[in-house]
Design a protein around this motif. Sequence first.
Motif, mmCIF file in Angstrom:
data_model
loop_
_atom_site.group_PDB
_atom_site.id
_atom_site.type_symbol
_atom_site.label_atom_id
_atom_site.label_comp_id
_atom_site.label_asym_id
_atom_site.label_seq_id
_atom_site.Cartn_x
_atom_site.Cartn_y
_atom_site.Cartn_z
ATOM 1 N N GLY A 10 70.934 -14.868 118.198
ATOM 2 C CA GLY A 10 69.898 -15.166 117.225
ATOM 3 C C GLY A 10 68.896 -14.051 117.046
ATOM 4 N N LEU A 11 68.131 -14.184 115.967
ATOM 5 C CA LEU A 11 67.136 -13.195 115.566
ATOM 6 C C LEU A 11 65.895 -13.293 116.457
ATOM 7 C CD1 LEU A 11 66.373 -11.111 113.295
ATOM 8 C CD2 LEU A 11 65.351 -13.064 112.085
ATOM 9 N N ALA A 12 65.366 -12.135 116.845
ATOM 10 C CA ALA A 12 64.190 -12.103 117.720
ATOM 11 C C ALA A 12 62.944 -11.687 116.953
ATOM 12 C CB ALA A 12 64.422 -11.140 118.873
ATOM 13 N N ALA A 13 61.804 -12.218 117.410
ATOM 14 C CA ALA A 13 60.497 -11.786 116.912
ATOM 15 C C ALA A 13 59.668 -11.331 118.100
ATOM 16 C CB ALA A 13 59.799 -12.935 116.185
ATOM 17 N N VAL A 73 64.654 -16.361 118.903
ATOM 18 C CA VAL A 73 64.344 -15.724 120.187
ATOM 19 C C VAL A 73 62.958 -15.101 120.052
ATOM 20 C CG1 VAL A 73 65.001 -13.941 121.850
ATOM 21 C CG2 VAL A 73 66.782 -15.228 120.629
ATOM 22 N N LEU A 74 62.094 -15.372 121.037
ATOM 23 C CA LEU A 74 60.729 -14.853 121.000
ATOM 24 C C LEU A 74 60.534 -13.890 122.161
ATOM 25 C CD1 LEU A 74 58.138 -15.356 119.301
ATOM 26 C CD2 LEU A 74 57.442 -16.981 121.072
ATOM 27 N N ILE A 75 59.934 -12.725 121.864
ATOM 28 C CA ILE A 75 59.618 -11.735 122.907
ATOM 29 C C ILE A 75 58.113 -11.721 123.079
ATOM 30 C CG2 ILE A 75 59.811 -9.326 123.609
ATOM 31 C CD1 ILE A 75 62.090 -9.035 121.540
ATOM 32 N N ALA A 136 63.472 -3.795 119.508
ATOM 33 C CA ALA A 136 64.367 -4.892 119.117
ATOM 34 C C ALA A 136 63.662 -6.063 118.451
ATOM 35 C CB ALA A 136 65.148 -5.380 120.345
ATOM 36 N N GLY A 137 62.364 -5.928 118.155
ATOM 37 C CA GLY A 137 61.718 -6.971 117.361
ATOM 38 C C GLY A 137 62.378 -7.029 115.997
ATOM 39 N N GLY A 138 62.822 -8.194 115.567
ATOM 40 C CA GLY A 138 63.535 -8.306 114.301
ATOM 41 C C GLY A 138 65.020 -8.042 114.405
ATOM 42 N N ALA A 139 65.510 -7.826 115.631
ATOM 43 C CA ALA A 139 66.938 -7.580 115.837
ATOM 44 C C ALA A 139 67.613 -8.834 116.390
ATOM 45 C CB ALA A 139 67.139 -6.419 116.806
ATOM 46 N N LEU A 145 74.310 -17.552 129.186
ATOM 47 C CA LEU A 145 73.682 -18.171 130.356
ATOM 48 C C LEU A 145 74.607 -18.132 131.565
ATOM 49 C CD1 LEU A 145 71.411 -19.687 131.744
ATOM 50 C CD2 LEU A 145 72.234 -21.798 130.683
ATOM 51 N N ALA A 146 75.898 -18.318 131.374
ATOM 52 C CA ALA A 146 76.825 -18.338 132.512
ATOM 53 C C ALA A 146 76.736 -17.037 133.315
ATOM 54 C CB ALA A 146 78.248 -18.579 132.022
ATOM 55 N N SER A 147 76.715 -15.908 132.618
ATOM 56 C CA SER A 147 76.641 -14.613 133.313
ATOM 57 C C SER A 147 75.210 -14.133 133.493
ATOM 58 C CB SER A 147 77.445 -13.569 132.528
ATOM 59 O OG SER A 147 76.849 -13.323 131.251
ATOM 60 N N GLN A 148 74.234 -14.902 132.973
ATOM 61 C CA GLN A 148 72.810 -14.586 133.073
ATOM 62 C C GLN A 148 72.520 -13.174 132.558
ATOM 63 O OE1 GLN A 148 72.662 -17.339 137.085
ATOM 64 N NE2 GLN A 148 71.282 -15.594 137.010
ATOM 65 N N SER A 149 72.976 -12.927 131.343
ATOM 66 C CA SER A 149 72.817 -11.593 130.769
ATOM 67 C C SER A 149 72.501 -11.693 129.288
ATOM 68 C CB SER A 149 74.094 -10.771 130.981
ATOM 69 O OG SER A 149 75.176 -11.348 130.282
ATOM 70 N N LEU A 150 71.941 -10.608 128.739
ATOM 71 C CA LEU A 150 71.653 -10.553 127.312
ATOM 72 C C LEU A 150 71.771 -9.114 126.821
ATOM 73 C CD1 LEU A 150 67.812 -10.771 126.670
ATOM 74 C CD2 LEU A 150 68.758 -10.634 128.959
ATOM 75 N N THR A 151 72.121 -9.009 125.561
ATOM 76 C CA THR A 151 72.229 -7.708 124.901
ATOM 77 C C THR A 151 71.612 -7.824 123.516
ATOM 78 O OG1 THR A 151 74.408 -8.251 123.985
ATOM 79 C CG2 THR A 151 74.378 -7.088 126.104
ATOM 80 N N THR A 152 71.346 -6.680 122.919
ATOM 81 C CA THR A 152 70.876 -6.667 121.541
ATOM 82 C C THR A 152 71.490 -5.485 120.813
ATOM 83 O OG1 THR A 152 68.971 -6.421 120.057
ATOM 84 C CG2 THR A 152 68.758 -5.468 122.258
#
Length: 207
Positions: A10-13, A73-75, A136-139, A145-152
């Motif tokens: 999803g899109l982040a702000a 997604v909120l940063i 990455a704001g707006g990206a 969750l299973a691997s507890q990881s995130l990318t952008t």
Amino acid sequence: MPMAFQSHRGLAAALLVDNVDTDQIIPSREMKTVSRDGLGEGLFAGWRYTEPGGREPAPDFVLNRAGQAGTSVLISGTNFGCGSSREHAVWALMDYGIRAVIAKSFGEIFHGNCLRNGVLPIALPADEVDMLAREAGGAVFSIDLASQSLTTEAVPGWTGTFEIAPYPKRLLLEGLDPIGLTLKEAPQIEDFLDADRKARPWVYAAG
């Protein structure tokens, strides 16, 4: 019941503000229901609208900017969700469509409320959050969750990892709150009670 969280894209702000409290997430004047539904309109109402109680969008607020429709997604900064224990703050995020909050740290009660209501709180080192807010704001983010990881897609080659205890991780993966998880063990609970009634009948005698 909470919505299950297994993976999310999803899109982040970027709302890189420290000490965002629960009254800023949803002001008390916007808490007009005890239901989890309908609170998204009041999310960040004090910043999102031009005047208290109004609905004229404040053009400079990040969620009102062009290209941020559908943000999920909120940063944010340090100590996100501090202040009162109002669960409405998490319900407002969820009702708006926010599925994950990435922050430097969280208010303790708010963090627990997220885990019980299907919102994933992700605590990352301060330098990584600063980098993500800048780059990455707006990206779009992909969270597993299973691997507890995130990318952008905005930071090629970067992979973030986060900690989450096994119990709340299971709640999120299965879309359960603590009561729902207990009820999954109902057959074993009934078996125990049947055996216990036979072993200690006086405990169950009518008083």
